[in-house]
Design a protein around this motif. Structure first.
Motif, PDB file in Angstrom:
ATOM      1  N   PRO A  84     -13.119  49.565  -4.498  1.00  0.00           N
ATOM      2  CA  PRO A  84     -11.861  49.443  -3.746  1.00  0.00           C
ATOM      3  C   PRO A  84     -12.104  49.546  -2.245  1.00  0.00           C
ATOM      4  O   PRO A  84     -13.124  50.103  -1.802  1.00  0.00           O
ATOM      5  CB  PRO A  84     -11.032  50.619  -4.258  1.00  0.00           C
ATOM      6  CG  PRO A  84     -12.037  51.603  -4.746  1.00  0.00           C
ATOM      7  CD  PRO A  84     -13.184  50.801  -5.291  1.00  0.00           C
ATOM      8  N   LYS A  85     -11.167  49.047  -1.480  1.00  0.00           N
ATOM      9  CA  LYS A  85     -11.291  49.027  -0.028  1.00  0.00           C
ATOM     10  C   LYS A  85     -11.490  50.422   0.540  1.00  0.00           C
ATOM     11  O   LYS A  85     -12.255  50.602   1.493  1.00  0.00           O
ATOM     12  CB  LYS A  85     -10.032  48.388   0.577  1.00  0.00           C
ATOM     13  CG  LYS A  85     -10.083  48.180   2.080  1.00  0.00           C
ATOM     14  CD  LYS A  85     -11.108  47.123   2.448  1.00  0.00           C
ATOM     15  CE  LYS A  85     -11.088  46.859   3.946  1.00  0.00           C
ATOM     16  NZ  LYS A  85     -12.121  45.870   4.345  1.00  0.00           N
ATOM     17  N   ASN A  86     -10.827  51.425  -0.047  1.00  0.00           N
ATOM     18  CA  ASN A  86     -10.935  52.774   0.502  1.00  0.00           C
ATOM     19  C   ASN A  86     -12.290  53.436   0.238  1.00  0.00           C
ATOM     20  O   ASN A  86     -12.566  54.525   0.734  1.00  0.00           O
ATOM     21  CB  ASN A  86      -9.812  53.673  -0.031  1.00  0.00           C
ATOM     22  CG  ASN A  86      -9.797  53.756  -1.555  1.00  0.00           C
ATOM     23  OD1 ASN A  86     -10.751  53.362  -2.222  1.00  0.00           O
ATOM     24  ND2 ASN A  86      -8.708  54.253  -2.110  1.00  0.00           N
ATOM     25  N   ALA A  87     -13.132  52.778  -0.549  1.00  0.00           N
ATOM     26  CA  ALA A  87     -14.472  53.323  -0.812  1.00  0.00           C
ATOM     27  C   ALA A  87     -15.515  52.738   0.132  1.00  0.00           C
ATOM     28  O   ALA A  87     -16.660  53.216   0.166  1.00  0.00           O
ATOM     29  CB  ALA A  87     -14.879  53.047  -2.255  1.00  0.00           C
ATOM     30  N   GLU A  88     -15.130  51.741   0.901  1.00  0.00           N
ATOM     31  CA  GLU A  88     -16.110  51.040   1.734  1.00  0.00           C
ATOM     32  C   GLU A  88     -16.780  51.949   2.763  1.00  0.00           C
ATOM     33  O   GLU A  88     -17.987  51.861   2.986  1.00  0.00           O
ATOM     34  CB  GLU A  88     -15.450  49.857   2.445  1.00  0.00           C
ATOM     35  CG  GLU A  88     -16.446  49.062   3.278  1.00  0.00           C
ATOM     36  CD  GLU A  88     -15.838  47.830   3.907  1.00  0.00           C
ATOM     37  OE1 GLU A  88     -15.726  47.806   5.132  1.00  0.00           O
ATOM     38  OE2 GLU A  88     -15.472  46.914   3.147  1.00  0.00           O
ATOM     39  N   GLU A  89     -16.025  52.823   3.382  1.00  0.00           N
ATOM     40  CA  GLU A  89     -16.602  53.708   4.388  1.00  0.00           C
ATOM     41  C   GLU A  89     -17.713  54.570   3.787  1.00  0.00           C
ATOM     42  O   GLU A  89     -18.751  54.798   4.416  1.00  0.00           O
ATOM     43  CB  GLU A  89     -15.527  54.597   4.998  1.00  0.00           C
ATOM     44  CG  GLU A  89     -16.043  55.461   6.147  1.00  0.00           C
ATOM     45  CD  GLU A  89     -14.951  56.276   6.805  1.00  0.00           C
ATOM     46  OE1 GLU A  89     -15.286  57.179   7.605  1.00  0.00           O
ATOM     47  OE2 GLU A  89     -13.753  56.012   6.532  1.00  0.00           O
TER      48      GLU A  89
END
Length: 273
Positions: A140-145
């Motif tokens: 998911p996008k929020n895991a990218e960092e």
């Protein structure tokens, strides 16, 4: 190594016997680096000035052609003819280089079981290559960092980017300022092949340049690639007749702009290897 421009798109002429040396040279450079496997479809996409894939290629450290059509195009325009690479074989050669020099690897992409199996098989094959991390694709996008931070902290010699990374080659390019080192290499089927879940194209089929029929077998709509292929042929003819560059009347050699930032314009060789 020589870099040519085919239809305005950079392509590297790198002989297999020189690949190990080039990989080690790239590793010595600071910051994030990138190796790109270039298909004829990628080449056409890179000509679209509204997209940044062309910029990605111009900033890439090594661009290896994987389509037979690219070699034919270079020969038709009397450029230095590059060597065509089978992506899987090239990855093996790169990993052998890293293994020989006790380097490190990070694996990004695929589903959990595929990634675990791929890691196991790579570890068994390349005993001197240390795997310093892995992360599944389709995150998911929020895991990218967290993914970016993990790669930054691990500072691997090579990051293999595979299935499940939507931006493909552009994923590393768009985030290049967030990494202190590492070579990034995108190859969609890489981890699936390592895990034994994807069957790679046979050497015979690849050498004949018929791998597109395998792709059409899995996705019949790819038959419509005939239209961009026709466009490619027309562009080659256009460049042949009206290409930019100053032609030497005696030798028939075109002067092609060098992509090496440290060099001035040099005449392209008319030797066909």
């Amino acid at each position: 190594m020589t870099r040519i421009e085919l239809l305005g798109v950079p392509v590297d002429v790198c002989r297999p016997e020189n690949l190990e040396e080039e990989i080690m040279k790239i590793l010595e450079k600071p910051g994030a680096k990138q190796i790109v496997f270039l298909s004829v479809w990628d080449l056409l996409k890179a000509r679209n000035k509204k997209k940044d894939f062309g910029d990605c290629l111009r900033n890439a450290d090594l661009i290896l052609p994987i389509s037979k059509s690219i070699l034919k195009g270079a020969r038709f325009l009397r450029l230095d003819v590059p060597v065509r690479y089978n992506p899987f074989n090239a990855v093996i050669q790169i990993l052998n280089t890293l293994d020989h020099h006790y380097k490190t690897l990070y694996m990004l992409g695929a589903r959990k079981k595929t990634l675990q199996k791929a890691e196991h098989n790579v570890h068994d094959t390349f005993r001197n290559l240390r795997i310093v991390g892995r992360y599944v694709g389709y995150f998911p996008k929020n895991a990218e960092e967290n993914v970016v931070q993990a790669i930054f902290k691990a500072s691997p010699s090579l990051v293999i980017v595979s299935d499940g990374i939507k931006e493909k080659n552009l994923w590393a390019y768009h985030r290049r300022d967030k990494f202190s080192s590492s070579i990034f290499l995108y190859y969609k089927d890489c981890l699936g092949i390592f895990a034994g879940r994807i069957r790679r194209v046979s050497e015979k089929t690849f050498d004949a340049g018929k791998e597109i029929w395998n792709e059409i077998g899995h996705s019949p709509l790819r038959i419509f690639l005939i239209f961009p292929y026709m466009r490619y042929k027309i562009l080659l003819l256009f460049y042949k007749l009206f290409r930019r560059g100053k032609k030497n009347n005696e030798s028939g050699i075109y002067h092609v702009e060098s992509l090496d930032k440290n060099k001035k314009e040099e005449p392209a060789s008319n030797n066909i290897n």
